[in-house]
Design a protein around this motif. Structure first.
Motif, PDB file in Angstrom:
ATOM      1  N   THR A  35       0.825  -1.207   0.000  1.00 36.95           N
ATOM      2  CA  THR A  35       0.000   0.000   0.000  1.00 36.95           C
ATOM      3  C   THR A  35       0.860   1.258   0.000  1.00 36.95           C
ATOM      4  OG1 THR A  35      -1.790  -1.156   1.141  1.00 36.95           O
ATOM      5  CG2 THR A  35      -1.818   1.248   1.231  1.00 36.95           C
ATOM      6  N   ALA A  36       1.936   1.254   0.789  1.00 38.86           N
ATOM      7  CA  ALA A  36       2.827   2.416   0.838  1.00 38.86           C
ATOM      8  C   ALA A  36       3.433   2.696  -0.531  1.00 38.86           C
ATOM      9  CB  ALA A  36       3.926   2.199   1.874  1.00 38.86           C
ATOM     10  N   VAL A  37       3.842   1.649  -1.242  1.00 39.23           N
ATOM     11  CA  VAL A  37       4.412   1.840  -2.581  1.00 39.23           C
ATOM     12  C   VAL A  37       3.328   2.308  -3.549  1.00 39.23           C
ATOM     13  CG1 VAL A  37       5.513   0.689  -4.550  1.00 39.23           C
ATOM     14  CG2 VAL A  37       6.298   0.203  -2.213  1.00 39.23           C
ATOM     15  N   SER A  48       6.471   3.166 -11.789  1.00 37.06           N
ATOM     16  CA  SER A  48       7.661   2.400 -12.164  1.00 37.06           C
ATOM     17  C   SER A  48       8.311   1.665 -10.996  1.00 37.06           C
ATOM     18  CB  SER A  48       8.694   3.334 -12.806  1.00 37.06           C
ATOM     19  OG  SER A  48       9.010   4.412 -11.928  1.00 37.06           O
ATOM     20  N   SER A  49       7.924   2.007  -9.770  1.00 43.84           N
ATOM     21  CA  SER A  49       8.557   1.382  -8.608  1.00 43.84           C
ATOM     22  C   SER A  49       8.073  -0.054  -8.432  1.00 43.84           C
ATOM     23  CB  SER A  49       8.258   2.175  -7.334  1.00 43.84           C
ATOM     24  OG  SER A  49       8.852   3.452  -7.406  1.00 43.84           O
ATOM     25  N   ARG A  50       9.000  -0.915  -8.068  1.00 49.12           N
ATOM     26  CA  ARG A  50       8.721  -2.320  -7.794  1.00 49.12           C
ATOM     27  C   ARG A  50       9.321  -2.667  -6.432  1.00 49.12           C
ATOM     28  NH1 ARG A  50       6.113  -0.993 -11.443  1.00 49.12           N
ATOM     29  NH2 ARG A  50       6.084  -1.771 -13.592  1.00 49.12           N
ATOM     30  N   ALA A  51       8.733  -3.618  -5.757  1.00 47.54           N
ATOM     31  CA  ALA A  51       9.269  -4.052  -4.462  1.00 47.54           C
ATOM     32  C   ALA A  51       9.233  -5.568  -4.374  1.00 47.54           C
ATOM     33  CB  ALA A  51       8.476  -3.437  -3.312  1.00 47.54           C
ATOM     34  N   VAL A  52      10.311  -6.129  -3.882  1.00 49.68           N
ATOM     35  CA  VAL A  52      10.388  -7.561  -3.582  1.00 49.68           C
ATOM     36  C   VAL A  52      10.486  -7.668  -2.067  1.00 49.68           C
ATOM     37  CG1 VAL A  52      11.740  -9.674  -3.864  1.00 49.68           C
ATOM     38  CG2 VAL A  52      11.505  -8.065  -5.784  1.00 49.68           C
ATOM     39  N   HIS A 125      13.383   9.819  -8.305  1.00 51.13           N
ATOM     40  CA  HIS A 125      12.485  10.491  -7.371  1.00 51.13           C
ATOM     41  C   HIS A 125      11.416   9.506  -6.893  1.00 51.13           C
ATOM     42  CE1 HIS A 125      13.334  14.621  -9.510  1.00 51.13           C
ATOM     43  NE2 HIS A 125      14.409  14.103  -8.940  1.00 51.13           N
ATOM     44  N   SER A 126      10.850   8.759  -7.839  1.00 45.82           N
ATOM     45  CA  SER A 126       9.777   7.824  -7.505  1.00 45.82           C
ATOM     46  C   SER A 126      10.231   6.781  -6.492  1.00 45.82           C
ATOM     47  CB  SER A 126       9.266   7.128  -8.773  1.00 45.82           C
ATOM     48  OG  SER A 126       8.680   8.048  -9.656  1.00 45.82           O
ATOM     49  N   THR A 127      11.397   6.185  -6.733  1.00 47.95           N
ATOM     50  CA  THR A 127      11.847   5.159  -5.804  1.00 47.95           C
ATOM     51  C   THR A 127      12.186   5.757  -4.445  1.00 47.95           C
ATOM     52  OG1 THR A 127      13.269   3.222  -5.500  1.00 47.95           O
ATOM     53  CG2 THR A 127      14.311   5.153  -6.491  1.00 47.95           C
ATOM     54  N   GLY A 128      12.746   6.970  -4.445  1.00 44.05           N
ATOM     55  CA  GLY A 128      13.047   7.625  -3.167  1.00 44.05           C
ATOM     56  C   GLY A 128      11.786   7.869  -2.348  1.00 44.05           C
ATOM     57  N   ILE A 129      10.735   8.309  -3.013  1.00 41.45           N
ATOM     58  CA  ILE A 129       9.472   8.542  -2.316  1.00 41.45           C
ATOM     59  C   ILE A 129       8.900   7.225  -1.801  1.00 41.45           C
ATOM     60  CG2 ILE A 129       7.096   9.341  -2.586  1.00 41.45           C
ATOM     61  CD1 ILE A 129       8.192  11.339  -4.698  1.00 41.45           C
ATOM     62  N   ALA A 130       8.951   6.185  -2.624  1.00 46.31           N
ATOM     63  CA  ALA A 130       8.445   4.878  -2.207  1.00 46.31           C
ATOM     64  C   ALA A 130       9.230   4.344  -1.011  1.00 46.31           C
ATOM     65  CB  ALA A 130       8.508   3.889  -3.377  1.00 46.31           C
ATOM     66  N   VAL A 134       7.529   3.597   2.669  1.00 47.13           N
ATOM     67  CA  VAL A 134       7.597   2.292   3.342  1.00 47.13           C
ATOM     68  C   VAL A 134       8.292   2.428   4.690  1.00 47.13           C
ATOM     69  CG1 VAL A 134       8.614  -0.017   3.242  1.00 47.13           C
ATOM     70  CG2 VAL A 134       7.507   0.947   1.210  1.00 47.13           C
ATOM     71  N   TRP A 135       9.403   3.141   4.723  1.00 44.98           N
ATOM     72  CA  TRP A 135      10.174   3.328   5.949  1.00 44.98           C
ATOM     73  C   TRP A 135       9.312   3.992   7.025  1.00 44.98           C
ATOM     74  CZ3 TRP A 135      15.751   5.698   5.376  1.00 44.98           C
ATOM     75  CH2 TRP A 135      16.504   5.431   6.519  1.00 44.98           C
TER      76      TRP A 135
END
Length: 199
Positions: A35-37, A48-52, A125-130, A134-135
């Protein structure tokens, strides 16, 4: 001025001493992270962000890949300290690997050529925000985390181990778990050195 959001993000600190004593289940944590991502903004809503998300042995295996990769390049005299640091990350409840899908970025560059050189920057920017989202979400559940960057030296082996698509580019790793020792005091720069206000 009272602001619940600012109070909330102030809980986010780098917690290096983590453990497995969390109060949320894997399913609950997976939902929180996803949800955070999902709620994190991206340029052109590119998403474009992905998380494993790694739990249990999968998380341990990831950190063993990091350890053995570093063993090949860190001087022997310094390796014990490096190995101990990796063990502290593996001691947590899980790890989030943050990726950016390069196919999304390439497609945007083709569709919007005028902005082509900006899309890789906006992806960062997108990954930094994601990562921040999450953090902060973890911190609000009293779960500690840090942000690590062992990419790109681990990328190929991690991709092979976890079946990561070729278009996904690893950007950061976040070990998380129970807060076994709190963060120390945080020092801040003088505001007049950091900000300018006009008007």
């Amino acid at each position: 001025m009272a602001n619940p959001f600012l109070d909330s993000i102030a809980k986010r600190r780098s917690i290096y001493h983590i453990g497995k004593n969390v109060n949320l289940s894997q399913d609950q944590l997976s939902e929180l992270i996803q949800t955070a991502v999902e709620q994190s903004p991206s340029s052109f809503n590119s998403q474009s962000s992905r998380a494993v998300i790694l739990f249990g042995q999968a998380s341990v295996d990831f950190w063993e890949i990091v350890r053995e990769t570093l063993r090949k390049i860190v001087p022997e005299a310094a390796f014990e300290a490096t190995s101990n640091k990796i063990s502290s990350f593996a001691a947590g409840f899980g790890t989030v690997l943050f990726y950016e899908d390069q196919d999304i970025i390439k497609n945007l560059q083709e569709q919007f050529a005028l902005y082509a050189e900006n899309f890789p920057v906006w992806s960062e920017h997108s990954t930094g925000i994601a990562q921040f989202a999450v953090w902060s979400a973890l911190a609000n559940e009293n779960i500690g985390a840090t942000l690590q960057h062992y990419n790109p030296i681990i990328d190929d082996e991690v991709a092979a181990r976890f079946g990561i698509p070729a278009s996904w580019k690893l950007r950061a790793q976040m070990p998380f778990g129970s807060i076994e020792s709190p963060a120390g005091d945080k020092n801040y720069m003088q505001r007049d050195e950091r900000f300018k206000i006009f008007g």
